[in-house]
Design a protein around this motif. Sequence first.
Motif: not given
Length: 392
Positions: A224-236
Amino acid sequence: MDFSVSARLRDLAERTHAFIEQDIIPFEKDPRWGEHGPSEDMRLEMNALARKAGVFAPHVPKEFGGLGLGHLDRAFVFEEAGYSILGPSAMHCGAPDEGNVHLLDVVANTEQRRTYLEPLCRGARSCFAMTEPGGAGADPMMMQTTAELTSDGYVLNGRKWLITGARNASFMIIMAKTVGLGDADGATMFLTKLPRDGIVIERDMNTMDSSFAGGHSVIRFDNLVLQKEDILGAPGEGFKYAQVRLAPARLTHCMRWLGSARRAHDTAARYAATRHAFGKVLGEHEGVGFKLADNDMEIRSARLSLQQAAWVLDQGERGTTESSMAKVQCSETIWNVVDRSMQILGGAGITDETPVERIFREVRGFRIYDGPSEVHRWSLARKALKRAGRNA
């Protein structure tokens, strides 16, 4: 704490109780309520009745048409919603949607609020994908699903199970272990609409409960390919955001299931007041009367515990200790109350002649999900030992 209840809140709780008794309890015999929850058309029909009664999604932010109830105010209304197992679905205040509303309201950016939070508040369904077979469960750190950063975006692979409401959900919040971010590696939350390529619902799991719309599913992520705009909040930062969701969600489970336990108790009390055995009313036998007394006392204690924890959240505190205590106290009290109620009803209690048999099956799982009692006790014990060490 101020133990007074405003006239507005009391009125809302009373209207909620009347709505559940008059409009929703009759649905409990509807054949559209199956092993994996109420059908979608049944849910939408109940939602329409809740809107008409003015009790639909009272926890939703006012900007999206809700009443914006705080944590403590929810305790009064959600308990009444839970008086029927179908009540939370009818009022759109059940799991996982209610918890996802809170999470998105706190964490989502402007675009995500428009794309995901607003439809959810209006009545769409969602799911939260964290639990895994052999991986993340009571210990989220065991998460095995990965999201690897590549030139194409984040590529997710793994399997989740017991994902409540996945069937027919409009979107999913995914927890995955991020790989390739260096210092930002950890758990990350992603948002994605459903259905879509790369997300496969392998099967629906057969469980003791049947009150959650969409049931509980096994999910597989295949590249499944998702993009940075699909991140809820911040990475990690996924584990941090999980805590934003978990403490309030534990309490709202307590509120709803306490309403169901009260329904079981009321059913048993009516039976004990009218049934005669061995020359007198059943409830006049101490073996039965004491069970009713214990039910009343334990319901009151559980209610006070969860309300105090909700009050702590309303003060802006994390409330992790208070919510853990309330979760254990309520889940075990609710089980005991329903079990006693079944015992009072005797043979009738193990049939579908009363709602108690179904409530009995439904509430058992609450001692496991949102943290088993043993995990919460382990955490509370560590805190007790730490305090003792400081004070030694």
